[in-house]
Enzyme design. Structure first.
Site, PDB file in Angstrom:
ATOM      1  N   SER A   4     -22.819  29.563 -26.092  1.00 34.74           N
ATOM      2  CA  SER A   4     -23.862  28.985 -26.951  1.00 34.74           C
ATOM      3  C   SER A   4     -24.492  27.787 -26.270  1.00 34.74           C
ATOM      4  O   SER A   4     -23.842  27.090 -25.470  1.00 34.74           O
ATOM      5  CB  SER A   4     -23.183  28.543 -28.247  1.00 34.74           C
ATOM      6  OG  SER A   4     -24.025  27.700 -28.981  1.00 34.74           O
ATOM      7  N   TYR A   9     -15.931  23.778 -32.675  1.00 40.28           N
ATOM      8  CA  TYR A   9     -16.543  25.076 -32.326  1.00 40.28           C
ATOM      9  C   TYR A   9     -17.067  25.036 -30.889  1.00 40.28           C
ATOM     10  O   TYR A   9     -16.774  25.910 -30.077  1.00 40.28           O
ATOM     11  CB  TYR A   9     -17.681  25.398 -33.311  1.00 40.28           C
ATOM     12  CG  TYR A   9     -18.586  26.505 -32.829  1.00 40.28           C
ATOM     13  CD1 TYR A   9     -18.135  27.822 -32.748  1.00 40.28           C
ATOM     14  CD2 TYR A   9     -19.911  26.233 -32.434  1.00 40.28           C
ATOM     15  CE1 TYR A   9     -18.967  28.836 -32.293  1.00 40.28           C
ATOM     16  CE2 TYR A   9     -20.744  27.242 -31.987  1.00 40.28           C
ATOM     17  CZ  TYR A   9     -20.267  28.542 -31.913  1.00 40.28           C
ATOM     18  OH  TYR A   9     -21.094  29.544 -31.451  1.00 40.28           O
ATOM     19  N   LYS A  64     -15.993  27.078 -27.114  1.00 40.06           N
ATOM     20  CA  LYS A  64     -16.879  27.780 -26.171  1.00 40.06           C
ATOM     21  C   LYS A  64     -16.705  27.209 -24.764  1.00 40.06           C
ATOM     22  O   LYS A  64     -16.605  27.953 -23.777  1.00 40.06           O
ATOM     23  CB  LYS A  64     -18.344  27.658 -26.608  1.00 40.06           C
ATOM     24  CG  LYS A  64     -18.665  28.376 -27.914  1.00 40.06           C
ATOM     25  CD  LYS A  64     -18.527  29.885 -27.792  1.00 40.06           C
ATOM     26  CE  LYS A  64     -18.823  30.627 -29.070  1.00 40.06           C
ATOM     27  NZ  LYS A  64     -18.354  32.012 -29.078  1.00 40.06           N
TER      28      LYS A  64
END
Ligand code: NAD
Ligand code: UD1
Length: 345
Positions: free
Chosen positions: A124, A148, A152
């Site tokens: 992302s 989050y 990643k």
């Protein structure tokens, strides 16, 4: 030979499954349906007219996942499965680390064991953290501002280490900017749980009457109208990017990150205006404070993907709005309604 798609019942995964099937790939889907419905896969089958295997399995369940590798000749993996809600990740960081990172570790261990070394990973733009200059290229500084984003970043580093340990691996890390829109058939789209967090699902909820008004988070950013600017990309373009990346990982070895965006930013007000123009619906809004953790401007430099994958985003903002609206107006309750109707008839 099949492509294993983890998280294939989800928003980006289901659109990519459809493109893979249309391109003639055999696919095997694994999803635990924690944030999706098997109805999306039924519709992938309906739109493509092609059958595929689906296993309702959690990636953390090693034994069941191993069965998938045993029963199918997997040649590559497109790995979407993961939890993605930023706010929830701040409240439940351990859940995010466990699901996203341990899930990926289990998957990679089995891939190693079964000599499947071609992989595409959904990363992302969040890995660029509070990026200070735009456009953002793959060489821009990395950083995470929440759990989050950190999952990643950590997974990206794990991929690098895996390749260093065994140069037969071939991995494409795809850093998505802001995926929106829906399949042009109106049969597949984004179906968030509860009240949406992201801008476009929120706008379509307001348009359909489920939510009274949009709150615009801040109008004092250094942008043309003061509202936040993002690089919105049509989910079909994004799905096509996975096919291009798949061709690349099948033909080479190495680990490379690619931005998937349009290279053009739009403000919240521009998005609202485009949506109103295309759909004829009015979107009432009110200005509120900035959302904690938000940045003002974020858009990609997508030229590496064009150069190395031969991929470029083709669909403009009006198509994104039109397709998002077609999906939402045809499916006001997302995938659930049709399931319930079927059950009671
Ligand atoms: P989604 O929630 O719609 O899809 C993810 C799917 O993974 C869901 O179907 C969910 O049920 C499944 N899943 C989650 N944990 C699992 C597990 N342990 N085992 C099996 N299945 C599991 O999300 P999406 O929008 O389609 O995103 C796909 C990927 O792309 C995610 O990794 C997400 O972090 C990443 N991403 C999404 C966006 C976005 O805005 N949609 C932006 C950047 C990156
Ligand atoms: C969010 C996530 C990011 C993730 C990305 C794509 C946060 C803090 N960040 O980013 O990690 O990678 O989605 O899934 O959640 N906006 C409003 N009102 C709303 C919703 C959004 O004004 O109700 C504004 C935001 O302030 C922003 C723009 O719309 O300027 C886009 O927001 P959103 O769709 O949530 O995406 P990101 O902020 O880019």
């Amino acid at each position: 030979m099949a492509v294993l798609v983890t998280g294939g019942a989800g928003y980006v995964g289901s659109h990519t499954c459809l493109e893979l099937l249309n391109a003639g790939y055999e696919i095997v889907v694994v999803d635990n349906l924690c944030n999706s419905s098997s109805e999306s896969l039924r519709r992938v089958n309906e739109v493509t007219g092609k059958d595929f295997k689906f296993y309702q399995i959690d990636l953390l369940d090693r034994q069941s996942l191993e069965e998938v590798f045993n029963q199918n000749k997997i040649e590559a993996v497109v790995h979407f499965a993961g939890l993605k809600a930023v706010g929830e990740s701040v409240r439940l960081p351990l859940r995010y680390y466990h699901n996203n990172i341990t899930g990926t570790l289990v998957l990679c261990e089995l891939m190693q064991e079964y000599a499947v070394k071609r992989m595409i990973f959904s990363s992302s733009a969040t890995v660029y953290g509070m990026s200070e200059s735009v456009p953002i290229s793959e060489k821009s500084p990395l950083g995470a501002t929440n759990a989050y984003g950190r999952t990643k970043l950590i997974i990206e580093e794990i991929m690098q280490d895996v390749y260093v340990s065994d140069p037969n691996w071939s991995i494409a890390i795809l850093r998505y900017f802001n995926p929106i829109g829906a399949h042009s058939s109106g049969r597949l789209g984004e179906d968030p749980n509860g009240i949406p967090n992201n801008l476009m699902p929120f706008i379509t909820q307001v348009a359909v009457g489920g939510v009274k008004e949009l709150q615009i988070y801040g109008n004092d950013y250094p942008t043309l109208d003061g509202t936040g600017v993002r690089d919105y990309i049509h989910v079909e373009d994004l799905a096509r990017g996975h096919l291009k990346a798949l061709e690349k990982v099948m033909a080479t070895t190495g680990v490379e990150a690619y931005n998937l965006g349009t290279g053009r930013g739009y403000s919240v007000i521009e998005m609202v205006s485009a949506f109103e123009r295309v759909t004829g619906r009015r979107i009432p809004y009110k200005m509120t404070d900035r959302r904690p953790g938000d940045i003002g401007i974020c858009y990609s430099d997508p030229t590496k993907a064009e150069r190395e994958l031969g991929w470029i985003a083709e669909k403009g903002i009006e198509e994104m709005c039109r397709d998002a609206w077609r999906w939402q107006s045809n499916n006001p309750c997302g995938y659930i309604e049709e399931e319930e109707v079927l059950r009671t008839t």
